[in-house]
Design a protein around this motif. Structure first.
Motif, PDB file in Angstrom:
ATOM      1  N   GLU A 141       0.830  -1.213   0.000  1.00 58.68           N
ATOM      2  CA  GLU A 141       0.000   0.000   0.000  1.00 58.68           C
ATOM      3  C   GLU A 141       0.861   1.259   0.000  1.00 58.68           C
ATOM      4  N   THR A 168      -7.617   4.394  -7.726  1.00 56.29           N
ATOM      5  CA  THR A 168      -8.864   3.664  -7.494  1.00 56.29           C
ATOM      6  C   THR A 168      -8.673   2.179  -7.738  1.00 56.29           C
ATOM      7  N   LEU A 171      -5.723   0.710  -5.180  1.00 57.39           N
ATOM      8  CA  LEU A 171      -6.158   0.708  -3.788  1.00 57.39           C
ATOM      9  C   LEU A 171      -7.451  -0.090  -3.651  1.00 57.39           C
ATOM     10  N   GLY A 172      -8.322   0.062  -4.656  1.00 59.91           N
ATOM     11  CA  GLY A 172      -9.612  -0.641  -4.625  1.00 59.91           C
ATOM     12  C   GLY A 172      -9.429  -2.140  -4.589  1.00 59.91           C
ATOM     13  N   MET A 175      -7.895  -3.276  -1.287  1.00 54.89           N
ATOM     14  CA  MET A 175      -8.769  -3.199  -0.115  1.00 54.89           C
ATOM     15  C   MET A 175      -9.922  -4.174  -0.209  1.00 54.89           C
ATOM     16  N   LEU A 176     -10.516  -4.273  -1.408  1.00 51.37           N
ATOM     17  CA  LEU A 176     -11.750  -5.045  -1.523  1.00 51.37           C
ATOM     18  C   LEU A 176     -11.476  -6.539  -1.661  1.00 51.37           C
ATOM     19  N   LEU A 179      -7.134  -7.579   0.966  1.00 47.49           N
ATOM     20  CA  LEU A 179      -7.215  -7.550   2.428  1.00 47.49           C
ATOM     21  C   LEU A 179      -8.166  -8.614   2.976  1.00 47.49           C
TER      22      LEU A 179
END
Lengths: 495, 499
Positions: A141, A168, A171-172, A175-176, A179
């Motif tokens: 990240e 987007t 990171l998207g 994260m989605l 993670l």
């Protein structure tokens, strides 16, 4: 020095450089000296770790426990060693290149450029040396966030739009998908430490393993497996040194590196072979290889063409991993290094052309080889390596991938590699051909000036990486040893 | 504990309330803004010393009980500190201490000169009320302090220099009163059934009457009342206006403490008094809380994306973040509750930092509208760097406090077998990427224009507190042993109950 000290130094050197650079905001020469010095020191430190890893040691540091179950810790295994060597070596060359490029094009806000760059390199070292998934995710990240300002560097609408897509998507996906996958792994395995043979217990049903792998492959957006590859062409609005080191080496390699690492050290090859729910990975990787090559064929913008070529080449690594054969994984590890030196050469050449002649399109490049022989010579070497022609590094990695595919009888992978080799030739050779053999357009001097080669720093950098592409073919010994020891194969390859 | 032979150490629970109340009276009597600020600062700095000493005492020797006026519980009012409210006392008092140095310049620029002393007076009353709600072990006493804090909060909000602040304060007055009334109705019903107002005593006696209708009604009244106070979606309507209209300092303080205390009180009733088994197994509280939390997380985050006033955007984000806290409550496991409690602390750090940055910007350019912030990052880089850090924390990037909360909440979701919930948690935090991202893009990647072009860094007295909170977002994100550790102990204590 002990392994643990060296690892911490490797992280600290670029981080300290990032703190020092802003202090010399008004002294550009000192500022650039800091970058170069840090790059040199980093390479020395990283190479000092190599003998330990070669000797079969696993240098590691103590872990900082964030909360029970989450630790920040580092250890160096062969694959991470390869990645760190590649990134740190190319940072030196790229810094030389950056200085020539940024000054040659009088880019604004150079201080913040060099700061973000140093942070990105620190994050790359963190990724390479992470001992567990959480540390890796943390630096993954940081890498995304530190490269975002580099993508939007120009500060115009196109750059902001590119930056938005970049942030987007990366990171998207992380994260989605990534993670949750990591948290799920923690819930299933009770640990996040990278372990030879994997950590996911055999009791987990195959369907869950398949879903988890899906989350990882698509969660690691930096690997740019279709359809989440859009961020890479979007990132091409960045200055060329960024595209060269970050979007051909550090960021994208961090993606395929993570995929490889997860497959080998989180799942374990045996588990995936037994589960039988990982077959789709070969299909999506193969699809990406072919389709990205086809798209690259149609790009007239040189950097866009290179970006699609990168997408295709990244999926080679994913494809090699998906074969789940030790030999093909050696090929994957080699390809991380081979593609890095060759692709950075190609980007350097593209930036060189832009700096000297302000050209961005392939169709403008007729006869440019005669004005810029060094640049286009290096470009030709990089292109040959992309295709996989000896004597270039690209041949080596393709050889291992194909051998792995044959032993595993993965005919789909073999087919994909063969077809894409033809496609690679189809979109790279015409550039080389028209650069050297076509006549220059009549209005060339009028439009682009009576230019010669790009600034010396630029030419030196791209010559070095082109030479590296050939040297890696001629002397693959240490690299091969590392790649093989990752799979527990001795030299000579007992399987 | 008896009233005889008292040392100062034994009086700590009382001092936690008495000091700010005395300070408030002094501020009102002296009525000089500088003296007011000095008194408020002195009291605010003393509070964390007391609360940290209390928490250490609790962690080493167990819950601390204090019989107010020497009247033994359950007949007199008992102040009772255990891990959970000890943690909360530390949080509130620390926020108070960080806010005060910041307040001087910010209040001077935003509030009329003749009202500034009153601001400090009301702030101290509010502090006393919030600390009182947290520390008391008596159901009705909690109501009294709730009123003290709420009434002072209405005043704090109404002191905002925008006329809309008056409407916001009025709206909060009405809704807050409804909430408090519901709460007191619930307490009345419980008193009727158990004959006691002391939490410990009530927890013992309620077992016998657990399934009766008045107790169920009491649970419903208290739930709705407290959810109004803690601004659970869709009972949040007062919050965005209140946070937007209030003076910057008041917003920082209220946003990082007021809703947290209401959450605590609800936790206290659910876990300590009614009991987790009764609330979550026998009654459909889990689905209700879960759905409302998720709705809040998504709707409020989505609304935040479209706000042009960044203070209001952050207020909507607060509604979403409260959803995370109640979500952990609804998960009703040790991990989930740990996530919930640690997020009380973490959210206070990041939202405090973010609102402080907004205060700094308002101090320089007079408002917090996004359009006026073009390129402000290049003029106020240190301030906006704090915004970036706290913003990343709000998103939940690893290495920040936001990640710790999300980790616990999602891990608890997997543990419960609700894997879909883990994805929803991540989905909602992705919305934060969008609304924080647009501010960062505007502030850093545009040429400075308009009022932002002349902006400079705020005074150090404002910058340092901002960075203390932003730094805390990183420090407690990398080493959460302390926060998450205490939160885990608090979760254990809650599950153990008071019986």
């Amino acid at each position: 020095m002990s392994g643990s000290t060296l690892i911490l130094l490797a992280l600290a050197i670029p981080a300290i450089a990032a703190l020092l650079i802003p202090l010399f905001h008004r002294l550009p020469n000192v500022r650039e000296a800091v970058t170069l010095l840090a790059a040199g020191l980093l390479a020395v430190v990283v190479y000092a770790i190599v003998p330990m890893v070669m000797a079969g040691d696993v240098p590691m540091t103590g872990a900082l426990e964030v909360v029970p179950g989450l630790e920040i810790g580092f250890s160096v295994e062969p694959l991470g060693m390869i990645f760190a060597c590649v990134a740190s070596t190319l940072w030196i060359v790229n810094s030389i290149y950056s200085i020539g490029y940024m000054r040659g094009n009088s880019e604004p806000r150079q201080t913040s450029f060099y700061v973000c760059f140093a942070v990105a390199i620190a994050a790359t070292m963190g990724i390479a040396f992470s001992a567990n998934l959480f540390s890796l995710f943390l630096f993954y990240e940081v890498l995304t966030l530190s490269t975002y300002p580099l993508v939007t560097h120009k500060g115009n609408d196109a750059a902001r739009r590119g930056g938005r897509i970049y942030l987007t998507l990366l990171l998207g996906t992380s994260m989605l998908l990534l993670l949750p996958a990591i948290i799920w792994t923690e819930a299933l395995a009770g640990t996040l430490n990278f372990t030879s043979g994997g950590i996911i217990p055999y009791t987990v049903p195959p369907a869950i393993i398949g879903i988890l792998l899906l989350l990882y492959v698509y969660g690691i957006g930096k690997a740019a497996v279709m359809p989440i590859h859009f961020w890479l062409p979007a990132a091409m609005v960045a200055p060329t040194p960024v595209s060269a080191l970050l979007h051909a080496v550090a960021v994208v390699k961090a993606g395929v590196f993570t995929v490889t690492k997860v497959v080998v050290y989180v799942f374990g090859l045996d588990l995936l072979v037994n589960a039988g729910t990982a077959g789709w990975m070969m299909w999506v990787a193969g699809f990406t290889v072919i389709v990205a090559s086809l798209v690259a064929l149609r790009q007239d913008n040189l950097k866009k063409r290179l970006a699609y070529s990168t997408i295709s080449q990244l999926s080679y690594v994913v494809l090699a991993v998906s074969i789940l054969a030790p030999l093909s994984l050696v090929g994957a590890a080699l390809h991380i290094a081979a593609h890095a030196v060759s692709k950075i050469t190609l980007f350097f050449a593209a930036g060189s052309i832009y700096t000297a002649a302000h050209m961005t399109e392939v169709s403008q490049m007729n006869g440019i080889g005669r004005r810029m022989p060094w640049t286009m010579g290096a470009f030709a070497i990089g292109a040959l390596s992309m295709i996989g022609v000896p004597p270039t590094a690209g041949f080596l990695s393709k050889w291992f991938m194909l051998s792995g595919a044959y032993t595993a009888e993965a005919w789909l992978a073999v087919g994909v590699i063969v077809v894409s080799t033809a496609l690679n030739a189809a979109y790279f050779l015409p550039i080389v051909y028209s650069a050297f053999l076509r006549k220059e357009d009549e209005d060339h001097a009028e439009k682009h000036g009576n230019h010669g080669e790009a600034p010396l720093a630029v030419v030196i950098a791209l010559t070095l990486t082109a030479a590296g592409t050939i040297l890696l073919f001629l002397f693959p010994g240490p690299l091969l040893t590392l790649a093989e020891s990752m799979m527990g194969l001795g030299i000579g390859g007992e399987q | 504990m008896t009233g005889e032979g008292l040392t100062l150490a034994q009086q700590l629970p009382a001092l936690q309330i008495v000091l700010p109340l005395t300070g408030a009276a002094l501020c009102a009597l002296i009525d000089r803004r500088n003296v007011g600020w000095a008194i408020a600062t002195l009291v605010s700095f003393a509070m964390p010393v007391i609360s940290v000493m209390l928490l250490i005492q609790v962690l080493t020797t167990g819950p601390v009980s204090y019989a107010f006026g020497g009247w033994e519980p359950p007949y007199g009012i008992e102040y009772r500190v255990d891990v959970i409210n000890g943690f909360l006392l530390v949080l509130i008092s620390l926020m108070g201490a960080v806010v005060m140095p910041y307040a001087r310049r910010s209040v001077a620029s935003e509030i009329a000169e003749n009202k500034q002393a009153w601001f400090y007076c009301v702030y101290l009353l509010c502090l006393a009320g919030l600390l009182g709600m947290a520390i008391t072990g008596d159901a009705f006493n909690a109501f009294v302090f709730m009123e003290v804090s709420s009434l002072s909060m209405y005043v704090l909000i109404a002191l905002g220099n925008d006329r809309r602040a008056l409407v916001a304060a009025y709206q909060y007055l009405i809704l807050g009163t409804i909430g408090a009334t519901f709460y007191v109705i619930g307490v009345g019903l419980l008193f009727a059934m158990t004959g006691t107002l002391n939490f410990v005593d009530m927890a013992e006696r309620i077992v016998a009457v657990e399934q009766t209708r008045p107790v169920l009604a009491a649970l419903a009244f208290i739930t709705v009342g407290m959810c109004l106070k803690l601004a659970l979606f869709p009972l949040h309507v007062w919050l965005p206006n209140a946070y937007t209209g209030a003076p910057s300092v008041a917003t920082v303080f209220i946003a990082s403490t007021a809703t947290k205390v209401a959450v605590y009180l609800l936790l206290r009733y659910y876990y300590s008094i009614f009991g987790a088994a009764f609330v979550f197994d026998d009654l459909p509280v889990t689905p209700i809380l879960l759905i409302l939390s998720l709705a809040g997380m998504f709707v409020a985050s989505a609304v935040a994306i479209f706000q042009s006033n960044i203070k209001r955007m952050l207020a909507y984000s607060s509604v979403a973040q409260i959803g995370y806290i109640t979500l952990g409550m609804a998960e009703a496991t040790r991990l989930g509750l740990t996530g919930s409690i640690v997020h009380l602390f973490n959210h206070a750090m990041m939202k405090g930092a973010l609102f402080m940055v907004m205060g700094c910007i308002a101090y320089r350019i007079g408002n917090c509208r996004l359009n006026n912030m073009a390129g402000i990052g290049r003029r106020m880089p240190v301030t906006m760097a704090a915004f970036v850090i706290a913003g990343l924390s709000l998103i939940g990037v690893p290495g920040t406090v936001g990640f710790i909360s999300k980790w616990y909440l999602a891990l608890a979701a997997f543990e419960n077998g609700w894997w879909w919930l883990a994805f929803l948690i991540m989905g909602s935090s992705f919305l934060a990427v969008i609304y924080i991202g647009r501010v960062i893009e505007m502030a850093w990647f545009r040429e400075p224009t308009g009022p932002a072009a002349e902006a400079t860094e705020p005074p150090l007295s404002m910058l340092i507190p901002t960075w203390i909170l932003a730094g805390a977002c990183i420090v407690f994100g990398l080493d959460a042993e302390m926060t998450a550790g205490v939160a885990a102990q608090a979760a254990d204590a809650l599950f153990a109950g008071l019986r």
